[in-house]
Scaffold this motif. Sequence first.
Motif, PDB file in Angstrom:
ATOM      1  N   ARG A 212      35.718  28.802  40.505  1.00  0.00           N
ATOM      2  CA  ARG A 212      34.444  29.529  40.276  1.00  0.00           C
ATOM      3  C   ARG A 212      33.485  29.380  41.420  1.00  0.00           C
ATOM      4  NH1 ARG A 212      32.285  31.113  35.628  1.00  0.00           N
ATOM      5  NH2 ARG A 212      33.576  29.776  34.517  1.00  0.00           N
ATOM      6  N   GLU A 213      33.513  28.109  42.163  1.00  0.00           N
ATOM      7  CA  GLU A 213      32.819  27.697  42.945  1.00  0.00           C
ATOM      8  C   GLU A 213      33.241  28.331  44.238  1.00  0.00           C
ATOM      9  OE1 GLU A 213      32.867  23.691  43.264  1.00  0.00           O
ATOM     10  OE2 GLU A 213      31.562  23.116  41.389  1.00  0.00           O
ATOM     11  N   LEU A 214      34.475  28.457  44.531  1.00  0.00           N
ATOM     12  CA  LEU A 214      35.034  29.226  45.721  1.00  0.00           C
ATOM     13  C   LEU A 214      34.533  30.810  45.745  1.00  0.00           C
ATOM     14  CD1 LEU A 214      36.918  29.504  48.113  1.00  0.00           C
ATOM     15  CD2 LEU A 214      38.650  29.906  46.702  1.00  0.00           C
ATOM     16  N   LEU A 215      35.044  31.373  44.441  1.00  0.00           N
ATOM     17  CA  LEU A 215      34.202  32.763  44.319  1.00  0.00           C
ATOM     18  C   LEU A 215      32.954  33.135  44.858  1.00  0.00           C
ATOM     19  CD1 LEU A 215      36.752  33.896  41.628  1.00  0.00           C
ATOM     20  CD2 LEU A 215      36.875  34.200  43.905  1.00  0.00           C
TER      21      LEU A 215
ATOM     22  N   ALA B   4      48.449  34.415  43.870  1.00  0.00           N
ATOM     23  CA  ALA B   4      49.008  35.451  44.851  1.00  0.00           C
ATOM     24  C   ALA B   4      47.753  36.062  45.580  1.00  0.00           C
ATOM     25  CB  ALA B   4      49.886  36.371  44.136  1.00  0.00           C
ATOM     26  N   GLY B   5      46.742  36.437  44.723  1.00  0.00           N
ATOM     27  CA  GLY B   5      45.523  36.870  45.332  1.00  0.00           C
ATOM     28  C   GLY B   5      44.833  36.345  46.344  1.00  0.00           C
TER      29      GLY B   5
ATOM     30  N   GLU C 152      36.603  42.372  51.479  1.00  0.00           N
ATOM     31  CA  GLU C 152      35.749  42.634  50.509  1.00  0.00           C
ATOM     32  C   GLU C 152      36.410  43.146  49.083  1.00  0.00           C
ATOM     33  OE1 GLU C 152      31.312  44.508  49.508  1.00  0.00           O
ATOM     34  OE2 GLU C 152      32.005  44.418  51.672  1.00  0.00           O
ATOM     35  N   HIS C 153      37.403  44.125  49.325  1.00  0.00           N
ATOM     36  CA  HIS C 153      38.359  44.348  48.399  1.00  0.00           C
ATOM     37  C   HIS C 153      39.079  43.389  47.598  1.00  0.00           C
ATOM     38  CE1 HIS C 153      40.993  46.816  45.998  1.00  0.00           C
ATOM     39  NE2 HIS C 153      42.143  46.218  46.557  1.00  0.00           N
ATOM     40  N   GLN C 154      39.649  42.414  48.177  1.00  0.00           N
ATOM     41  CA  GLN C 154      40.244  41.279  47.781  1.00  0.00           C
ATOM     42  C   GLN C 154      39.329  40.310  47.056  1.00  0.00           C
ATOM     43  OE1 GLN C 154      43.498  40.926  47.563  1.00  0.00           O
ATOM     44  NE2 GLN C 154      44.120  42.801  48.610  1.00  0.00           N
ATOM     45  N   VAL C 155      38.270  39.993  47.530  1.00  0.00           N
ATOM     46  CA  VAL C 155      37.141  39.351  46.909  1.00  0.00           C
ATOM     47  C   VAL C 155      36.782  39.847  45.499  1.00  0.00           C
ATOM     48  CG1 VAL C 155      34.987  37.983  47.193  1.00  0.00           C
ATOM     49  CG2 VAL C 155      36.590  38.139  48.945  1.00  0.00           C
ATOM     50  N   ARG C 156      36.355  40.884  45.659  1.00  0.00           N
ATOM     51  CA  ARG C 156      36.190  41.725  44.221  1.00  0.00           C
ATOM     52  C   ARG C 156      37.343  41.716  43.307  1.00  0.00           C
ATOM     53  NH1 ARG C 156      31.044  41.185  45.237  1.00  0.00           N
ATOM     54  NH2 ARG C 156      30.187  42.408  46.750  1.00  0.00           N
ATOM     55  N   ARG C 157      38.425  42.040  43.933  1.00  0.00           N
ATOM     56  CA  ARG C 157      39.406  42.061  42.716  1.00  0.00           C
ATOM     57  C   ARG C 157      39.732  40.566  42.258  1.00  0.00           C
ATOM     58  NH1 ARG C 157      45.199  41.176  43.513  1.00  0.00           N
ATOM     59  NH2 ARG C 157      46.568  42.437  42.416  1.00  0.00           N
ATOM     60  N   LEU C 158      39.550  39.344  43.102  1.00  0.00           N
ATOM     61  CA  LEU C 158      39.910  38.173  42.412  1.00  0.00           C
ATOM     62  C   LEU C 158      38.688  37.791  41.429  1.00  0.00           C
ATOM     63  CD1 LEU C 158      40.625  36.152  45.842  1.00  0.00           C
ATOM     64  CD2 LEU C 158      42.102  36.249  43.826  1.00  0.00           C
ATOM     65  N   ARG C 159      37.409  38.167  41.951  1.00  0.00           N
ATOM     66  CA  ARG C 159      36.257  37.975  40.733  1.00  0.00           C
ATOM     67  C   ARG C 159      36.889  38.702  39.495  1.00  0.00           C
ATOM     68  NH1 ARG C 159      32.670  34.557  39.461  1.00  0.00           N
ATOM     69  NH2 ARG C 159      31.781  34.534  41.695  1.00  0.00           N
ATOM     70  N   ARG C 160      37.270  39.981  39.354  1.00  0.00           N
ATOM     71  CA  ARG C 160      37.441  40.725  38.313  1.00  0.00           C
ATOM     72  C   ARG C 160      38.770  39.943  37.511  1.00  0.00           C
ATOM     73  NH1 ARG C 160      37.134  45.302  41.655  1.00  0.00           N
ATOM     74  NH2 ARG C 160      39.416  45.344  41.654  1.00  0.00           N
ATOM     75  N   GLY C 161      39.527  39.578  38.302  1.00  0.00           N
ATOM     76  CA  GLY C 161      40.761  38.807  37.660  1.00  0.00           C
ATOM     77  C   GLY C 161      40.376  37.524  36.976  1.00  0.00           C
ATOM     78  N   PHE C 162      39.262  36.808  37.665  1.00  0.00           N
ATOM     79  CA  PHE C 162      38.957  35.515  37.063  1.00  0.00           C
ATOM     80  C   PHE C 162      38.049  35.711  35.909  1.00  0.00           C
ATOM     81  CE2 PHE C 162      35.532  32.257  36.630  1.00  0.00           C
ATOM     82  CZ  PHE C 162      36.241  31.125  36.601  1.00  0.00           C
ATOM     83  N   ASP C 163      37.244  36.797  35.956  1.00  0.00           N
ATOM     84  CA  ASP C 163      36.393  37.097  34.777  1.00  0.00           C
ATOM     85  C   ASP C 163      37.021  37.454  33.521  1.00  0.00           C
ATOM     86  OD1 ASP C 163      34.138  36.461  36.384  1.00  0.00           O
ATOM     87  OD2 ASP C 163      33.605  38.676  36.695  1.00  0.00           O
TER      88      ASP C 163
END
Length: 767
Positions: free
Chosen positions: A670-673, A743-744, A716-727
Amino acid sequence: MNSSRLRRALGLLRADREVLLFIAATAMLLVGAAFALARDEELAAGPWIAATALGLAYSTVTIAVALRHHRPSVDVIAWLALVGALLVREPLAGAIIAIMLFTGGLLEARASARAKRELGALAARAPRIARREDHDGVHEIPVTEVGVGDRLLVGAGEIVPVDGRLLESASFDESALSGEPMPVERPAGDDVRSGVVNAARPVRMVATETADRSAYAGVVRLVEQAQASTAPFVRLADRFALAFVPLTLAVSGLAWVLSGDPVRAVAVLVVATPCPLLLAAPIAIMSGLSRASRYGVIIKGGAALEQLAAGRVLLFDKTGTLTRGRPSISEIITADDTDADELLRLSASLDQTSAHVLAAAIVTAARDRGLTLSSASGAEEQPGYGLRGTVDRHVVRLGKAAWILEGPPPAWVRRARRRAALDGSLTVFAAVDGRPAGVLLLTDPLRADAPRMMRALRNAGITRTVLVTGDRADIAASVGRIVGTDAVYADRDPAEKLAIVQEEQATAPTIMVGDGINDAPALAAAGVGVALAARGATASAEAADVVLTSDRVDGLADAILIAHRSRRIARRAAGTGMALSAAAMALAAVGLLTPTLGAILQEGIDVAAIAMALTVLLPGRTHTVVLSEADLAAARRLYEQHTALGPLIEQVRAVADDLSGSRPDLERLRELLDRLELDLLPHERAEEEQLLPIIARALGGPDPTGAFSRTHAEIEHQVRRLRRGFDDIGEEPEPDELTDLRAGLYGLYAIMRLHNAQEEENAFSLL
């Protein structure tokens, strides 16, 4: 008087001699002209004959020197023309020829003196005094008394006396060594070279070299060697003497025989005097040497410049040439409950007291991350093991694994050793209060400008590039692929490097680039040896024909372009002049030119050829990209942010590694994101808006920034994708959810590494 001063004195005497001869001959010509205007032909002939005799004596000496060196000389044509002018009673023609000879000698001496003056100016400003700081205050001492580890104070406007490491940030004028006109900002912990000028407030530093081993002393020795090893330029005309002299004598004799008039023969000799070759070629070559020095390139003579222009195969050493030649921290692996930044801060605080090259890398890494360092007490070196001291009441040890670890190595140590083996990294283990805390991995990074430099060299006429190194085959192959070399030879000792150079030299003219003692034999064997002397003179610089005084290898591309242009202009000026002289010879042979008119015409041809040769001094095509002050300031600001975000990229991989355990640390993810969204993405958008227009203006061409925009969008796309996956995951994530997140993260890590490498190569290397 030492040898360098004696050479300078002799050079001044030669230049003064040429001036005096030119003035004397010109005065005699003018006095004779005054008598001629007064219609006193007998009195007019006297000064003109004297000028002709002076020229005859001068050409006799030059021919004798050529004979002593077993070298043919076209000065024999001028000598015959002078003798002929006296025999056929054309003293005015003889006086003009004499002035022509003295003008050539004067211009050649001045061109040579200018190049030596620009190089010798480096030696004239060598630092003499240093200010050493100790417990009693600051004391001025001779620079020769500075020792490694001394703390020095460099005042505003003063020259840095020895190589060292900065204890605080500073701004320097490095133009004397690199040719860079803008002040260069150096952070605390960075290396600084002797000979640069402190352009801001007083700054403190730690000496890492003695005066005689520092960069500036090396440059001075190189200048003296260049002046000593540069033989008198073998004039282009002399290469054609064996063919040109008999041809001229044949045309002259034929004109005499067919017409029965010896005046025609003398007229042919007068216009055949090959001054375009005698003057234009040397002036163009010497002007090229002078221009190259402005780019921080010392070329040891005209022969080296011509060989540089002829080079087609380029051989490189790896360490210090394609790589930076000094280590930097690539990763920090810590014990489970140790913070990486705190471990780096403690390590760098202790390493401030050390002059070791690895210490400099650790201190620089801490400064780049914006960490505040503390003073260390009780610091002491343990020879063969490492360094120990106290920082903020913590006992810190840095050094070899055997000094830090006891018992079976834990998992983090095994992981560090595996990565070090894969990447060819050095390891510095750290312990805090007697407990192993982590390991710092250091690598010798590739020069950011190396791939661009290789492309520039191909554009400059290099057809084949070869990497020759003593390093491991896997590391050498990786570097070769990245920079785009045609062949890679690894695990080679100096004798094997020498054999490779000789093999390549047998197929095409070679240029060898290196910076180490082990490169010296190969540099000496190559058609042209090029040494990097930015960190002081070595055996490689002594053996080389070309020396780069700045720490930028792309200066070689500029030097090759200058060499090509100088040789091209020299040939064009000489060829044009000689073509005009040949036409004048034909006119003289058929009686359309008298010796006097021929001498005047030849003087005009000389002036035209010399003017063409001097165009070398005008700006020409170079590899160097010049940014405006506004663009430079904006790019530097973005580069500071780029550097500060470097550890965040490694944190992405570290967090991905942790997700593979049975109890993943989701709070760390979470802190990384949060950091990626708050720090990384705004920086990428700023680059899109500010950096890409700078690149477009600097590089030009069709869409030079398209790839950067695409990777900005992908990050930016990959960061947004990771945030959605984490949430979307719950408190107890499923294994496949963790697999997708891991993998992301690995994918984002790979994209960011590639993107940063592209930016450093095509954008920040312009700085």
